[in-house]
Design an enzyme around this catalytic site. Structure first.
Site, PDB file in Angstrom:
ATOM      1  N   HIS A 239       0.826  -1.214   0.000  1.00 50.27           N
ATOM      2  CA  HIS A 239       0.000   0.000   0.000  1.00 50.27           C
ATOM      3  C   HIS A 239       0.867   1.275   0.000  1.00 50.27           C
ATOM      4  O   HIS A 239       0.744   2.126  -0.878  1.00 50.27           O
ATOM      5  CB  HIS A 239      -0.899   0.015   1.240  1.00 50.27           C
ATOM      6  CG  HIS A 239      -1.804  -1.170   1.377  1.00 50.27           C
ATOM      7  ND1 HIS A 239      -2.839  -1.444   0.519  1.00 50.27           N
ATOM      8  CD2 HIS A 239      -1.825  -2.158   2.315  1.00 50.27           C
ATOM      9  CE1 HIS A 239      -3.464  -2.551   0.921  1.00 50.27           C
ATOM     10  NE2 HIS A 239      -2.868  -3.007   2.003  1.00 50.27           N
TER      11      HIS A 239
HETATM   12  O1  RIB Z   1      -5.001   0.497   4.637  1.00 51.90           O
HETATM   13  C1  RIB Z   1      -3.621   0.410   4.444  1.00 51.90           C
HETATM   14  C2  RIB Z   1      -2.927   1.499   5.183  1.00 51.90           C
HETATM   15  O2  RIB Z   1      -3.189   1.376   6.570  1.00 51.90           O
HETATM   16  C3  RIB Z   1      -1.390   1.440   5.060  1.00 51.90           C
HETATM   17  O3  RIB Z   1      -0.889   2.739   5.136  1.00 51.90           O
HETATM   18  C4  RIB Z   1      -0.980   0.663   6.269  1.00 51.90           C
HETATM   19  O4  RIB Z   1       0.342   0.989   6.713  1.00 51.90           O
HETATM   20  C5  RIB Z   1      -1.987   1.147   7.275  1.00 51.90           C
HETATM   21  O5  RIB Z   1      -1.511   2.380   7.799  1.00 51.90           O
END
Ligand code: RIB
Ligand code: CA
Length: 318
Positions: A239
């Protein structure tokens, strides 16, 4: 000319991989790392950032940030199973002894450093948007000093905390609302693309083979994430590194500009990113949204960034 960036993060496993990759991006000058409550409490996210910089031999300023979201809710951390008790899976970095935290809190750090760069500063935000919202609330002139904000958060479809909300925005929707209303040029990398940004044991073995501290740490974190993926496909979702790619390697994705806002009310929808993909709103577009991803291009780019970060790091630590 390198592009000055502040990385604002809730260091966490994928945040760490994004930071490692950023250290391999020749285009970036990492002005500082600001910490926020999110995956785990701010006392852990900030300590992780400081320990990481010392472990890698990097003298990049690290600042404390918001302990709580704007709403004050104390229920905004992820399940410890996802990022581990202190946010780095089962990796324990040596506690920093040489480096100290920057004396400024994140909102002040962001404002003062952005002002110095006279409008060239860019932000990579990979956790809840709390620090940026506080900085905007405290400094009416901040927006003129921020060139672009790239954030991981939200989604044009679905969620991961529930069926409508992604964690970063669910944790502090008011903060994203404030940022989207600020008029700062903004790019959103949501689950609609980041859930497809997967790395498997193939990339884990490749990255581990670099043999650097950066490569081995990234591989260890990948191994942890692969083992815990709830999708059952033994793939880790990158992500946060994908939000970095939007800033540095935008050609690995496609984008559309839409009007968007964060849903701050709603029994079942709080934290939802309401992106006007059918263009029904009378409002002008205020966010560039990643809509498609070329996974092989991204994955190759990410592995290379970590390799380069390791080469630079090994040189620095000699
Ligand atoms: O939903 C994914 C996000 O939430 C990413 O940034 C992960 O590190 C959490 O913070
Ligand atoms: Ca994060």
């Amino acid at each position: 000319m390198k592009r000055p960036f502040i990385i604002d993060c809730d260091t966490g496993t994928d945040d760490t991989i994004a930071i490692l990759a950023a250290l391999g991006c020749e285009e970036m000058e990492i002005v500082g790392i600001t910490s926020v409550n999110g995956n785990v409490a701010e006392k852990h996210t900030s300590q992780n950032n400081l320990d990481l910089m010392e472990y890698l031999g990097r003298d990049i300023p690290v600042a404390h940030g918001a302990w709580l979201p704007l709403s004050g809710s104390r229920d905004s951390n992820t399940d410890p199973k996802i990022h581990g008790k202190t946010g780095l899976g089962n990796t324990e970095l040596p506690h920093a002894v040489k480096l100290q935290f920057d004396p400024r809190i994140a909102a002040t750090f962001i404002y003062e450093e952005a002002k110095k760069r006279k409008g060239e500063m860019e932000l990579l935000v990979t956790g809840p948007m709390t620090n940026i919202a506080i900085a905007l609330a405290e400094h009416d002139d901040l927006k003129q000093y921020i060139k672009h904000i790239y954030f991981m958060g939200g989604s044009t479809v679905g969620g991961n905390v529930n069926s409508t909300a992604e964690f970063n925005i669910w944790a502090d929707p008011e903060a994203l609302h404030a940022e989207l209303m600020s008029g700062i040029p903004t790019t959103m990398v949501g689950l609609n693309v980041s859930n497809r940004a997967v790395m498997t044991d193939i990339q884990e073995q490749r990255i581990r083979s670099y043999g650097s501290r950066e490569g081995i740490l990234a591989a260890d974190l990948l191994l942890y994430m692969i083992a815990r993926t709830k999708f059952g496909d033994y793939a880790a979702r990158m992500h946060d590194p994908l939000a970095l790619a939007a800033a540095i390697y935008p050609e690995c994705m496609e984008y559309e500009s839409y009007y968007g806002d964060a849903e701050c009310t709603g029994t079942y929808t709080r934290g939802h990113t309401a992106i006007d993909i059918f263009r029904k709103s009378q409002n002008d577009p205020n966010v560039t949204v990643a809509t498609e991803i070329n996974v092989p291009l991204f994955s190759e780019w990410l592995c290379e960034r970590i390799r380069i970060a390791g080469e630079k790091g090994e040189e620095l630590r000699k």
